[in-house]
Motif scaffolding. Sequence first.
Motif, PDB file in Angstrom:
ATOM      1  N   PHE A 127       0.858  -1.182   0.000  1.00 47.30           N
ATOM      2  CA  PHE A 127       0.000   0.000   0.000  1.00 47.30           C
ATOM      3  C   PHE A 127       0.894   1.232   0.000  1.00 47.30           C
ATOM      4  O   PHE A 127       1.678   1.451   0.928  1.00 47.30           O
ATOM      5  CB  PHE A 127      -0.908   0.005   1.226  1.00 47.30           C
ATOM      6  CG  PHE A 127      -1.897   1.135   1.225  1.00 47.30           C
ATOM      7  CD1 PHE A 127      -3.099   1.030   0.532  1.00 47.30           C
ATOM      8  CD2 PHE A 127      -1.606   2.319   1.901  1.00 47.30           C
ATOM      9  CE1 PHE A 127      -3.999   2.080   0.520  1.00 47.30           C
ATOM     10  CE2 PHE A 127      -2.507   3.382   1.890  1.00 47.30           C
ATOM     11  CZ  PHE A 127      -3.711   3.263   1.195  1.00 47.30           C
ATOM     12  N   CYS A 128       0.809   2.032  -1.073  1.00 47.46           N
ATOM     13  CA  CYS A 128       1.605   3.254  -1.147  1.00 47.46           C
ATOM     14  C   CYS A 128       0.870   4.364  -0.398  1.00 47.46           C
ATOM     15  O   CYS A 128      -0.265   4.697  -0.734  1.00 47.46           O
ATOM     16  CB  CYS A 128       1.835   3.667  -2.594  1.00 47.46           C
ATOM     17  SG  CYS A 128       2.691   5.258  -2.703  1.00 47.46           S
ATOM     18  N   ASN A 129       1.528   4.900   0.631  1.00 50.58           N
ATOM     19  CA  ASN A 129       0.884   5.945   1.430  1.00 50.58           C
ATOM     20  C   ASN A 129       0.799   7.270   0.689  1.00 50.58           C
ATOM     21  O   ASN A 129      -0.018   8.126   1.021  1.00 50.58           O
ATOM     22  CB  ASN A 129       1.638   6.108   2.753  1.00 50.58           C
ATOM     23  CG  ASN A 129       1.413   4.916   3.659  1.00 50.58           C
ATOM     24  OD1 ASN A 129       0.285   4.557   3.974  1.00 50.58           O
ATOM     25  ND2 ASN A 129       2.499   4.268   4.050  1.00 50.58           N
ATOM     26  N   THR A 130       1.650   7.446  -0.318  1.00 44.67           N
ATOM     27  CA  THR A 130       1.623   8.666  -1.116  1.00 44.67           C
ATOM     28  C   THR A 130       0.462   8.631  -2.110  1.00 44.67           C
ATOM     29  O   THR A 130      -0.309   9.579  -2.239  1.00 44.67           O
ATOM     30  CB  THR A 130       2.955   8.848  -1.865  1.00 44.67           C
ATOM     31  OG1 THR A 130       4.015   8.754  -0.910  1.00 44.67           O
ATOM     32  CG2 THR A 130       3.008  10.203  -2.562  1.00 44.67           C
ATOM     33  N   CYS A 131       0.351   7.504  -2.810  1.00 47.17           N
ATOM     34  CA  CYS A 131      -0.725   7.356  -3.795  1.00 47.17           C
ATOM     35  C   CYS A 131      -2.041   6.933  -3.130  1.00 47.17           C
ATOM     36  O   CYS A 131      -3.095   6.994  -3.756  1.00 47.17           O
ATOM     37  CB  CYS A 131      -0.372   6.295  -4.834  1.00 47.17           C
ATOM     38  SG  CYS A 131       1.130   6.633  -5.761  1.00 47.17           S
ATOM     39  N   ALA A 132      -1.962   6.463  -1.883  1.00 46.98           N
ATOM     40  CA  ALA A 132      -3.127   5.955  -1.162  1.00 46.98           C
ATOM     41  C   ALA A 132      -3.808   4.842  -1.941  1.00 46.98           C
ATOM     42  O   ALA A 132      -5.027   4.811  -2.096  1.00 46.98           O
ATOM     43  CB  ALA A 132      -4.108   7.087  -0.843  1.00 46.98           C
ATOM     44  N   ALA A 167      10.405   0.512  -4.714  1.00 42.43           N
ATOM     45  CA  ALA A 167       9.664   1.768  -4.635  1.00 42.43           C
ATOM     46  C   ALA A 167       8.303   1.567  -5.297  1.00 42.43           C
ATOM     47  O   ALA A 167       8.110   0.625  -6.057  1.00 42.43           O
ATOM     48  CB  ALA A 167      10.444   2.865  -5.351  1.00 42.43           C
ATOM     49  N   CYS A 168       7.386   2.466  -4.984  1.00 43.90           N
ATOM     50  CA  CYS A 168       6.071   2.435  -5.609  1.00 43.90           C
ATOM     51  C   CYS A 168       6.229   2.605  -7.125  1.00 43.90           C
ATOM     52  O   CYS A 168       6.889   3.543  -7.578  1.00 43.90           O
ATOM     53  CB  CYS A 168       5.218   3.573  -5.051  1.00 43.90           C
ATOM     54  SG  CYS A 168       3.704   3.866  -5.978  1.00 43.90           S
ATOM     55  N   PRO A 169       5.639   1.712  -7.916  1.00 48.52           N
ATOM     56  CA  PRO A 169       5.784   1.808  -9.370  1.00 48.52           C
ATOM     57  C   PRO A 169       5.034   3.013  -9.960  1.00 48.52           C
ATOM     58  O   PRO A 169       5.307   3.430 -11.085  1.00 48.52           O
ATOM     59  CB  PRO A 169       5.202   0.484  -9.884  1.00 48.52           C
ATOM     60  CG  PRO A 169       4.355  -0.039  -8.784  1.00 48.52           C
ATOM     61  CD  PRO A 169       4.891   0.524  -7.499  1.00 48.52           C
ATOM     62  N   GLU A 170       4.125   3.598  -9.190  1.00 45.37           N
ATOM     63  CA  GLU A 170       3.349   4.743  -9.686  1.00 45.37           C
ATOM     64  C   GLU A 170       4.070   6.074  -9.449  1.00 45.37           C
ATOM     65  O   GLU A 170       4.235   6.874 -10.348  1.00 45.37           O
ATOM     66  CB  GLU A 170       1.973   4.801  -9.002  1.00 45.37           C
ATOM     67  CG  GLU A 170       1.123   3.562  -9.174  1.00 45.37           C
ATOM     68  CD  GLU A 170       0.714   3.334 -10.627  1.00 45.37           C
ATOM     69  OE1 GLU A 170       0.499   4.331 -11.348  1.00 45.37           O
ATOM     70  OE2 GLU A 170       0.617   2.158 -11.022  1.00 45.37           O
ATOM     71  N   CYS A 171       4.528   6.281  -8.200  1.00 49.14           N
ATOM     72  CA  CYS A 171       5.101   7.589  -7.868  1.00 49.14           C
ATOM     73  C   CYS A 171       6.600   7.510  -7.574  1.00 49.14           C
ATOM     74  O   CYS A 171       7.261   8.545  -7.421  1.00 49.14           O
ATOM     75  CB  CYS A 171       4.362   8.201  -6.669  1.00 49.14           C
ATOM     76  SG  CYS A 171       4.670   7.325  -5.120  1.00 49.14           S
ATOM     77  N   GLY A 172       7.141   6.299  -7.463  1.00 49.54           N
ATOM     78  CA  GLY A 172       8.566   6.164  -7.179  1.00 49.54           C
ATOM     79  C   GLY A 172       8.909   6.355  -5.719  1.00 49.54           C
ATOM     80  O   GLY A 172      10.073   6.310  -5.331  1.00 49.54           O
TER      81      GLY A 172
HETATM   82 ZN   LIG Z   1       2.983   5.737  -4.893  1.00 45.70          ZN
END
Ligand SMILES: [Zn+2]
Length: 110
Positions: free
Chosen positions: A69-74, A85-90
């Motif tokens: 669960f990416c806390n940045t992208c929620a 790292a998160c593949p969406e936001c890095g």
């Molecule tokens: Zn993310």
Amino acid sequence: MHELSIAQEMMRLVFENAGEAKVVRIGIDIGDLTGFEPDALTFCLEALLDKTPAAGATLDVARIPGSGFCNTCARVVALARRYDACPECGGLDVDLRGGRELRLRELEVE
Ligand SMILES: [Zn+2]
């Protein structure tokens, strides 16, 4: 060979739970992030099963893909490795959700 000791532990669990009943189906979940090779684990389980009263039981080994669960992208994102790292936001603010499973999911006896 780690898979062999895991397979032995799984077999121990199977017979602990099944008791005297005949085992017909064994379902196991293995997470992609555990580092265990599903094919090697299946091979070990089949070899061990062969020498038991449960020989011939159906073995169902399912892979659980890595996710976090990416806390940045929620949102939940796919992870190929544990500390990716998160593949969406890095971003690295990712809590591991799935992929560490190593469990006896299902045991069918008759
Ligand atoms: Zn993310």
